[in-house]
Write an enzyme that holds these catalytic residues in place. Sequence first.
Site, PDB file in Angstrom:
ATOM      1  N   GLY A  93      40.664  32.819  45.071  1.00  0.00           N
ATOM      2  CA  GLY A  93      40.048  33.823  44.213  1.00  0.00           C
ATOM      3  C   GLY A  93      41.070  34.450  43.283  1.00  0.00           C
ATOM      4  O   GLY A  93      42.285  34.288  43.455  1.00  0.00           O
ATOM      5  N   CYS A  94      40.578  35.190  42.311  1.00  0.00           N
ATOM      6  CA  CYS A  94      41.462  35.766  41.295  1.00  0.00           C
ATOM      7  C   CYS A  94      42.345  36.874  41.880  1.00  0.00           C
ATOM      8  O   CYS A  94      43.570  36.814  41.802  1.00  0.00           O
ATOM      9  CB  CYS A  94      40.652  36.261  40.105  1.00  0.00           C
ATOM     10  SG  CYS A  94      39.275  37.345  40.510  1.00  0.00           S
ATOM     11  N   TYR A  95      41.713  37.887  42.479  1.00  0.00           N
ATOM     12  CA  TYR A  95      42.512  38.946  43.106  1.00  0.00           C
ATOM     13  C   TYR A  95      43.446  38.371  44.175  1.00  0.00           C
ATOM     14  O   TYR A  95      44.634  38.718  44.217  1.00  0.00           O
ATOM     15  CB  TYR A  95      41.606  39.991  43.751  1.00  0.00           C
ATOM     16  CG  TYR A  95      40.919  40.958  42.813  1.00  0.00           C
ATOM     17  CD1 TYR A  95      41.645  41.770  41.946  1.00  0.00           C
ATOM     18  CD2 TYR A  95      39.536  41.096  42.818  1.00  0.00           C
ATOM     19  CE1 TYR A  95      41.008  42.683  41.112  1.00  0.00           C
ATOM     20  CE2 TYR A  95      38.889  42.005  41.984  1.00  0.00           C
ATOM     21  CZ  TYR A  95      39.631  42.797  41.137  1.00  0.00           C
ATOM     22  OH  TYR A  95      39.002  43.702  40.319  1.00  0.00           O
TER      23      TYR A  95
END
Lengths: 345, 345, 345, 345
Positions: D148-150
Site C-alpha cells: 500500500g501507499c502509506y
Amino acid sequence: MIKVGIVGGTGYTGVELLRILTVHPDVTVSCITSRSEAGMPVADMYPNLRGHYDLAFSEPDVKTLAACDLVFFATPHGVAMRMMPELMAAGTRVVDLSADFRLRDLDVWAEWYGMPHESPEWAEKAVYGLPEVVRDKIRTAQLVANPGCYPTAVQLGFLPLLESGLVDPSRLIADAKSGASGAGRQGKIGMLHGEVGESFKAYGASGHRHLPEIRQGLSQAAGVDVGVTFVPHLIPMVRGIEATLYAELRNPADFDRLQALFENRFRDEPFVDVMPFGSHPETRSVRGANNCRMALHRQEQSNIVIVSSVIDNLVKGAAGQAVQNMNIMFDLKETLGLEAPALLP
Amino acid sequence: MIKVGIVGGTGYTGVELLRILTVHPDVTVSCITSRSEAGMPVADMYPNLRGHYDLAFSEPDVKTLAACDLVFFATPHGVAMRMMPELMAAGTRVVDLSADFRLRDLDVWAEWYGMPHESPEWAEKAVYGLPEVVRDKIRTAQLVANPGCYPTAVQLGFLPLLESGLVDPSRLIADAKSGASGAGRQGKIGMLHGEVGESFKAYGASGHRHLPEIRQGLSQAAGVDVGVTFVPHLIPMVRGIEATLYAELRNPADFDRLQALFENRFRDEPFVDVMPFGSHPETRSVRGANNCRMALHRQEQSNIVIVSSVIDNLVKGAAGQAVQNMNIMFDLKETLGLEAPALLP
Amino acid sequence: MIKVGIVGGTGYTGVELLRILTVHPDVTVSCITSRSEAGMPVADMYPNLRGHYDLAFSEPDVKTLAACDLVFFATPHGVAMRMMPELMAAGTRVVDLSADFRLRDLDVWAEWYGMPHESPEWAEKAVYGLPEVVRDKIRTAQLVANPGCYPTAVQLGFLPLLESGLVDPSRLIADAKSGASGAGRQGKIGMLHGEVGESFKAYGASGHRHLPEIRQGLSQAAGVDVGVTFVPHLIPMVRGIEATLYAELRNPADFDRLQALFENRFRDEPFVDVMPFGSHPETRSVRGANNCRMALHRQEQSNIVIVSSVIDNLVKGAAGQAVQNMNIMFDLKETLGLEAPALLP
Amino acid sequence: MIKVGIVGGTGYTGVELLRILTVHPDVTVSCITSRSEAGMPVADMYPNLRGHYDLAFSEPDVKTLAACDLVFFATPHGVAMRMMPELMAAGTRVVDLSADFRLRDLDVWAEWYGMPHESPEWAEKAVYGLPEVVRDKIRTAQLVANPGCYPTAVQLGFLPLLESGLVDPSRLIADAKSGASGAGRQGKIGMLHGEVGESFKAYGASGHRHLPEIRQGLSQAAGVDVGVTFVPHLIPMVRGIEATLYAELRNPADFDRLQALFENRFRDEPFVDVMPFGSHPETRSVRGANNCRMALHRQEQSNIVIVSSVIDNLVKGAAGQAVQNMNIMFDLKETLGLEAPALLP
C-alpha cells in the site's frame, strides 16, 4: 467605544484584526500604522475592506498610540519590545501578537530570536494570554502576550491530559500542520505559490521558534518540565492549523474517562469545542472563526491518546484570540465580534 | 422575527443560508428539510454550525413550510415548481434559489432542463430577483426567483453598458470562471478533488443552462435581443466567480465616460462596488460576502470595453442574494445579516 | 552528443530544461550558470534532480558558453541581448527563452520592456521559433527566439482560422489563464501562496507584454494587422495555461468545415492535438508534456468560433518548445526527450 | 517484449500504469479491462494518453489475461482474490496492486476488509513486494502483493531503525499525510473538491486498513511485534504522501550513527534517497517519480528520532513500485521505465 490602535497593519494579522473589528460593536479603530505604506488607505491594500474603513496607514507614533485605550501589535518580533516601555508608562494597554513577550526565560528568547531582549521588565509583567488558562490575569493585565498559532492549537489539545496528570509528560509528540498564511506576508521565494502549491513538507523539524513556547505552556500545565517533540508542516492552503497530538496514558483504564474529562475542562469555554469521540475536525470548520475544535481517538487497545485539534491560524491563532483578550481586558462579553460561524465550504 | 423554512438544506447553498442567517438579527430558522438526512442535526453535517443551531433536518412537509413567513428553496431544479402551487395558495412567500422560475419562456426552460414546466402560472408571476434591476417588484413579490451565480456576475457587469446603449448588443462575450462549489454537493466523479485539483478547463462551452438566463437578462437591459457568447470554466478552488466581459463600444470616444457611467449606475447599490479604472478584482475580495466588485479596462486605443466582475458564487450568487431579497421583501434594511467583510486572505 | 549550456538556471524554466534533458539521449549539459548561486549543486536547489546531475551552478562565462554546441537562455529580459553578439560571433547556436528577440519592431520592444534594445542586428536575424509555423527557418537558424507561453497557446489556436481567412481578423479575443509558475521564481509578495491560493483574478488587463508578441504572430498568420484583445488571468495552481479564443466567422456556413480545417492544419504536427468537436481540454492533460491540445465549440446558431487551447506553460510554453527547437536545429527526431505522456491526475 | 494485461484500468492506478509503461522499452500492454467502460478507448477517458495508446477497455476475461506474461490488478479489494486461482493455475505471473494478498493473517484481513478471504492458498504463497526488503523472493514469485501507499512510506522510513534494533519497537508513531488521489476515483461526496479543497483533517485516526499492513511489515523488520500508532491525514492536493515518523532511541549516543546507518542501508537502492541530516523532503520532489526521499532530524538533546519520508502515492506507492516489481520478476534493469525525474514545480 474602545479606541484601538494597530501597529504594523500591512500583514495578514493586521488585515484580520480590521476584518474582525468591523463587526465589533464597541470598538473604533483610530489608527493603524505602517512605515512602508504610510498614506495608503487600508482599503486600497485590502479590497475586502472597501466600504468598511476610510482609514489610511500612518507612520507609527508613540504619542498617538498612547492616546488609544488599547494597542495591538501585529509586527515582526523585536518591534514591540522597543516601543513597550513608553506605552506602558503612558498607561496604555497592549495586546502584542508578536513573539516578544511570550517567553518567561529571556535567555531562551534571545537564543531563538537571535537578539537580546530589550524590555525585560515588561517581559516579566506580561501575561501570556491563553484565556482558557489565565482568564483572570488577563482581565487586569496591562500587557498581554498573545500566544502563537501552533502553541494555541497544541496547548489546548494537551491541557486536560497534562492538568489531570493522566499521561506521561516526558513523551509528548505534536505533529502540526499549517496553511501558508502562517508565514506572513513577505516576499520569500520559499512561500511562493509556485513553491508551496501542490506540495507538502515538514519544516523546522530540528527546532522551530514555537517549540520553547509550547514547552513552557505545557510544563506549566503539567507542573513539571515536559518532554515534547514538535514538528510543523506546510499545507498547500491558505488558512488553518491541524495538530495531531500523541501522549501515553499512564493507566490504559483511564481511556474511558477521557471524553468526559475534556468536555468538563472546556464546558464553559465559548471557543473550545470538544467533538464526539472518534470525530475528525476539519480546518474548514473553523475558517474565519475563533473556535478550536478537537476530538479524541484510540487505536485498538493502545495506551496512546490521540488528539486532533484545529484552529484558524489567523483567528484563534492570532487576531481572533487578540480580540478575545481585549474583550476580557475591557470586561466586555468575551464573544463580541467573534460570533459568526466559520466559512464552510 | 421572520420565521424561515429551508427546503433542501444539505447542499452548499443550504449550509450557506444557515451560516448567513445565524448573524441575521430578525430571522429565526424554524425548519430545514432533507429527505435523505431527515433526523440528522444540521451541526452534525456542517460542523461550522456547532454551537449555532440545535435544528435537525426534517422530512419536507408542505403544511409546516406553509406556516413559515418565508421559505427558501435550495433544491435541484424540478422540486420547487412542484411544491409551489400549494405554498402560494397558502400565502407563503418564497425565494427560490433553484432554476425553476428564472426563465420567462417555458419552452426554453423545458429544452434546457429536460422536463416540462409544471407550474406555468407561477413562472409567469415570479419576479426574477436581481435587486439592482427590479428592487421595487421584489418588495411586493410573493415568489422571487433568485438569479443564478454566473448570470449575477455577468448581468451586473454588462448592465450599464447595455442600459446606456453605448455598446453593440449583438457582440457580447462573457468568459466566466467558477470555483468547484458551484457544481453542488453531489458525488460526481468529475468534481472529485483528484479530477479538479491543479487543473483548469472550460466546460459547457457549446451551451450551458445559464446561457438562456443571461440572454434573457441582458436582452431586457438592452431593450433588444442580444447576441451573447458565454463560456464557463472550472477553477481549482472552492468559492468564487470571475467573469471577464467584452463588448464593442459604438463610439470609442465614449470610453472617457464609462467609469462615471458605472459609478453612477451603482452609486446607491450597497453590494456593487465599482473599483478604480484598471483595477483587477480578486475573487477573495468577496469571499463569504455579498458584494460584486468590478473594474473597467481598455487596451491601447481599442474600442473593446473589458469588464472584470467578481462575486462569491455561494453568496451574491446564491444564499446572500436570497437573504438580500428577503430583506427587501420584508422591508428590512437591505444589508441585514450581510454586513461582514469578505475573508481575505 | 550535443553539448549544451544553460544561462540563468535557477528559475522554473531552468529546472524544467534540466528535467527534460535528463531523458534526452543525445544531449549532455556541460554547464549551467547562475550569478547568485554559483557553486551550489543543482540538485541541492532542485531535489527532483538528485541522482540525475552532478553539475553545480557556475558563474556565467561567455568563453565557456561559446564552447557549447547550443546555449539556452533562461534569463530575465535584457540579459540575453547583451551576451548575444559575442556568442553569435563565436558561431554558437542559441535558443533564447527570454523575450529579448521575440519582437521585430524594436520600438515596440523598448516600449514594453522599458529599455532600448542592445542587439538590433541579431533581433533582425533571430527566428521566432514556433515550429508549427517556421520549422524550416528554425532548422538553419543560429539564434531562435523561443515564443512566450501565452503567445504559444493563443497563436496555435487561432492559426487555422487566420491562415484560412475564414474569420474577421479585426475582432479577435483571447481570454487566457495561467498557473502561478508563469510568473517565475522571484520573491514577489503578489505571488505568495497566501495571495494566490484560493483566489482568481485577471491581471494585465489593460496591457500585458505578451500582447504585442501575440499581435505580431497573428498578423503574420492573417497577412494583415489584426485587432486582438488579450486578457491574462491568474489561476490558483502551479502549471498550465488555458486560452479561450473567440473569433467571428465571416460566413456561418463555414462552421461545418472548421473541424477538418484544424485537423488538416495540424495533421503532421507531433505536438498539436485537435480533439473532437465540443471537447474540453484540461490543463492536466498536458502537464509536464510538450503538447498543445485544443477543441472547437459553437453555441447554437452563433457565428462565433470558440477555441479552447491548453499547454503546460513551462513545457510547450517554454522549456519543451526550446528542446523541440533544438531538435529541429540539430536534425534530430523532433520528439526526442519529449515523448513521455502528461502527468494525470 | 513482455505482454502485459491490466485488470481494472479506469482508476488512478490504472492510468498511472499506462503512463509509466508508455516509456518502458520492453513492455507492450495487450489488454486493459473495465466492466463499466468496456469498448471505450483509454485515450477517451484519459486524454493525456492520446497519441500513446490505441487500446480500448475490454470486458475482463480470464483466458485473455492468462495469455499475458504478467497481469497487474488495479482493482478494489475482493476482485483479485477471486480471479487468482485460475490465473495462477495457468502459470501467469501477477502483481496485485490491491490489498488482497498483503496480509499474512487472514483473520486480520477479514476483519479489516469485511469479507472472508477467498484465496487462502495464494495469500500464503504471495510475496509482499517491497523490493528494498525481499528483492530475491520477488525475482521468482508468481504472485506479488504490491504494498500500500502509506505502508511503503512508513516502512522504508522505519526500516533501518528497526532492523538495527536501535529504537524501542513498542513506541512507534507514524503521522502520515496524503493527497486526494489516494482515495481513488469514485464519486464519494467526501472526496469532492468542494469538500477537500482548502481544508485539512485527520481521518481513520481510530484505525485505518493500512495499520495492520504497517504493523506486519514493521514487526518483521524488528523481529518482534511492534507497537505502532498510525494516523493518516488528507492534504488538499492531488498526489503525494509525507510520513513523519517518531521513534525513541534506546541510547541517545547512537544519534551520531544514524545518518550513516540510513545511508548504508539504502546505498544500493535505486529508488531510496537519504537526504542530508536536517533536510525537509517535499512531496513535489518525487511527483510522478518512483523515489522515496527521506531525512533525519533531532530536536535539541531529545532521544526521539524524527524521520520525514515522502513518496508519490501513485508511483512508489502503487504503479511505479508495481513496475519495479515487474522489472525484478523478469530480470530487467530495475529502473526501466522509471528513470525520469520528478515534476518540480
